[in-house]
Design an enzyme around this catalytic site. Structure first.
Site, PDB file in Angstrom:
ATOM      1  N   ASP A 129       1.449 -12.491   0.307  1.00  0.00           N
ATOM      2  CA  ASP A 129      -0.039 -12.928   0.284  1.00  0.00           C
ATOM      3  C   ASP A 129      -0.874 -12.111   1.351  1.00  0.00           C
ATOM      4  O   ASP A 129      -1.947 -11.459   1.199  1.00  0.00           O
ATOM      5  CB  ASP A 129      -0.093 -14.485   0.719  1.00  0.00           C
ATOM      6  N   GLU A 136       5.313  -8.856  -5.225  1.00  0.00           N
ATOM      7  CA  GLU A 136       4.171  -8.121  -5.905  1.00  0.00           C
ATOM      8  C   GLU A 136       4.002  -6.757  -5.162  1.00  0.00           C
ATOM      9  O   GLU A 136       3.844  -5.722  -5.715  1.00  0.00           O
ATOM     10  CB  GLU A 136       3.038  -9.252  -5.723  1.00  0.00           C
TER      11      GLU A 136
HETATM   12  O1  TRH Z   1       7.407 -11.060   0.366  1.00  0.00           O
HETATM   13  P1  TRH Z   1       7.376 -11.222  -0.894  1.00  0.00           P
HETATM   14  O2  TRH Z   1       8.337 -11.915  -1.526  1.00  0.00           O
HETATM   15  O3  TRH Z   1       6.096 -11.986  -1.455  1.00  0.00           O
HETATM   16  C1  TRH Z   1       6.015 -12.658  -2.474  1.00  0.00           C
HETATM   17  C2  TRH Z   1       5.140 -12.287  -3.334  1.00  0.00           C
HETATM   18  O4  TRH Z   1       3.949 -11.605  -3.386  1.00  0.00           O
HETATM   19  C3  TRH Z   1       5.095 -13.312  -4.688  1.00  0.00           C
HETATM   20  O5  TRH Z   1       4.357 -12.554  -5.852  1.00  0.00           O
HETATM   21  C4  TRH Z   1       4.404 -14.316  -4.091  1.00  0.00           C
HETATM   22  O6  TRH Z   1       4.070 -15.319  -4.878  1.00  0.00           O
HETATM   23  C5  TRH Z   1       5.068 -14.789  -2.865  1.00  0.00           C
HETATM   24  O7  TRH Z   1       5.379 -14.099  -1.859  1.00  0.00           O
HETATM   25  C6  TRH Z   1       4.511 -16.169  -2.156  1.00  0.00           C
HETATM   26  O8  TRH Z   1       7.088  -9.758  -1.750  1.00  0.00           O
HETATM   27  P2  TRH Z   1       5.807  -8.744  -1.672  1.00  0.00           P
HETATM   28  O9  TRH Z   1       4.789  -8.944  -2.419  1.00  0.00           O
HETATM   29  O10 TRH Z   1       6.741  -7.284  -2.039  1.00  0.00           O
HETATM   30  O11 TRH Z   1       5.305  -8.444   0.042  1.00  0.00           O
HETATM   31  C7  TRH Z   1       6.111  -8.012   0.709  1.00  0.00           C
HETATM   32  C8  TRH Z   1       5.319  -7.432   1.880  1.00  0.00           C
HETATM   33  O12 TRH Z   1       6.114  -7.039   3.131  1.00  0.00           O
HETATM   34  C9  TRH Z   1       4.884  -6.011   1.257  1.00  0.00           C
HETATM   35  O13 TRH Z   1       3.440  -5.908   1.851  1.00  0.00           O
HETATM   36  C10 TRH Z   1       5.649  -4.757   1.716  1.00  0.00           C
HETATM   37  C11 TRH Z   1       5.990  -5.623   3.158  1.00  0.00           C
HETATM   38  N1  TRH Z   1       7.261  -4.870   4.123  1.00  0.00           N
HETATM   39  C12 TRH Z   1       7.047  -4.319   5.187  1.00  0.00           C
HETATM   40  O14 TRH Z   1       5.775  -4.114   5.508  1.00  0.00           O
HETATM   41  N2  TRH Z   1       8.199  -3.792   5.803  1.00  0.00           N
HETATM   42  C13 TRH Z   1       9.598  -4.237   5.471  1.00  0.00           C
HETATM   43  O15 TRH Z   1      10.455  -3.809   6.107  1.00  0.00           O
HETATM   44  C14 TRH Z   1       9.397  -4.901   4.265  1.00  0.00           C
HETATM   45  C15 TRH Z   1      11.052  -5.119   3.532  1.00  0.00           C
HETATM   46  C16 TRH Z   1       8.468  -5.183   3.362  1.00  0.00           C
END
Ligand code: TRH
Length: 381
Positions: A17, A273
């Site tokens: 989010d 996402e």
């Molecule tokens: O963290 P998520 O599992 O978020 C999820 C999804 O958005 C899902 O659709 C939603 O319903 C739920 O949350 C509530 O995965 P996502 O979307 O990939 O977000 C991870 C964020 O973290 C992304 O912006 C990339 C960031 N990130 C970093 O900045 N540094 C890191 O080391 C890693 C591994 C990720």
């Protein structure tokens, strides 16, 4: 200064989010000259993606965005020209009243979760009348014409291509995050929820002739990795060797560094996402751990994406990839699926580049939002 935009983000769990809304807010400010406030109810989650921010501040300006702590007791503020409630978070009642009290009503948008399902294009942009003479519109990201598109900053693909063409930049970045490249090793990044299929995959990697370095930023998958390694507490910065597999536990990276990690790897396991989209922009093959929904609704989403992604893939490669994604998400044999994907590696690599090019030829989500506002204003005039 351009129009004023307020984006509201309630952190449900994980980082998606805030990951999406922070990325969108930055882009609206940087590329469209807009005056953007991002309201987030969990500043600590924001602080992890953006370490230069101070999560204790009620308000701060970061990268051209005013980031505000969204408190339960919402103080009176003037409503903006465009208001985005991300992922159907409920706006503060006092803020909705302020929207209704404006002589020129704001554009109210609900930014939805990303899905490749066919119905999305039919629902994108639909209005929903609200009390107080307001209207709310549903704005759907997506992969096809008729949807709101994907977040993609200007120059992103060129930046990624330049990085991938520069072996020294890659080596230096990996060294910065504590990874020394082994000769001829394949690099895989791993970002996933808890996953029972992990052990079979790691077994397969450890036994494969090609050496692999698995780069794991800290997170929910850690306990499964630890269990497979059969060691005590994993130490950040540590690395462990099993057969032909070297596992590295990295710190949780800033969003910018996480992009560089994806660009550095030959194959990326991602989730949710935002990382799912970023891995597509990396132009490399990917493995999606989808966010699980009640009654298995996520399977329709997963297969809808595969249907689009594989439209131009030869059947053998498409079947191998489908089997792998299904196994990773709990349906099937991960070791057999991984072996089958290895036979299709060259095709899948080329396809990842083609898919990225095709998606990057579409308007990006921030530009689509700005255009939506402009069209709405001209309809209202
Ligand atoms: O963290 P998520 O599992 O978020 C999820 C999804 O958005 C899902 O659709 C939603 O319903 C739920 O949350 C509530 O995965 P996502 O979307 O990939 O977000 C991870 C964020 O973290 C992304 O912006 C990339 C960031 N990130 C970093 O900045 N540094 C890191 O080391 C890693 C591994 C990720």
């Amino acid at each position: 200064m351009g129009a004023r935009w307020d984006i509201f983000c309630s952190v449900v769990d994980n980082y998606g989010d805030i990951g999406v809304t922070w990325r969108l807010a930055r882009q609206l400010a940087a590329e469209h000259g807009l005056d953007v406030r991002l309201w987030v109810d969990e500043p600590a989650a924001f602080g992890r993606l953006c370490p230069q921010a101070d999560a204790t501040l009620a308000r701060q300006c970061v990268e051209g965005v005013e980031v505000c702590h969204w408190l339960g007791e919402f103080a009176a503020v003037e409503a903006a020209d465009v208001v985005i409630e991300a992922f159907a978070c409920t706006l503060p009642a006092s803020y909705v009243a302020a929207m209704g009290a404006r002589p020129a009503k704001p554009l109210w948008l609900n930014l939805e979760y990303l899905s490749a399902e066919e119905w999305v294009a039919g629902c994108h942009g639909l209005p929903s009348p609200q009390p107080g003479g307001l209207q709310k519109f549903f704005f759907f990201p997506g992969f096809t014409a008729g949807t709101g598109g994907l977040l993609r900053e200007a120059g992103l693909i060129e930046l990624r291509q330049a990085f991938q063409a520069d072996a020294e930049a890659r080596r230096a970045f990996l060294a910065e995050i504590g990874v020394a490249l082994l000769a001829d090793a394949r690099l895989i990044s791993l970002f996933a929820y808890e996953n029972p299929a992990l052990a079979a995959w790691l077994d397969a990697l450890a036994q494969q002739a090609t050496p692999t370095q698995l780069l794991v930023p800290r997170g929910r998958i850690e306990a499964d990795v630890q269990r497979w390694l059969g060691v005590g507490e994993l130490e950040e910065g540590g690395s462990w060797r099993r057969g032909n597999l070297q596992v590295h536990l990295l710190p949780f990276l800033s969003q910018a560094d996480y992009d560089r990690l994806l660009w550095s790897c030959d194959f990326n396991a991602i989730r949710g996402e935002d990382s799912f989209v970023r891995a597509q922009w990396a132009g490399r093959p990917l493995l999606w751990h989808i966010y699980q929904q009640e009654e298995g609704a996520h399977w329709d989403k997963l297969d809808a994406f595969l249907g689009l992604y594989q439209a131009d893939l030869p059947a053998a490669a498409a079947d191998a990839l489908t089997a792998l994604w299904h196994a990773w998400n709990g349906r099937g044999d991960m070791a057999a699926a991984w072996a089958a994907v290895q036979l299709q590696a060259a095709t899948l690599e080329q396809h990842a580049g083609n898919w990225c090019r095709e998606q990057a030829s579409r308007p990006d989500l921030a530009a689509a939002l700005v255009l939506f506002h402009r069209n709405w204003l001209s309809c209202a005039a």
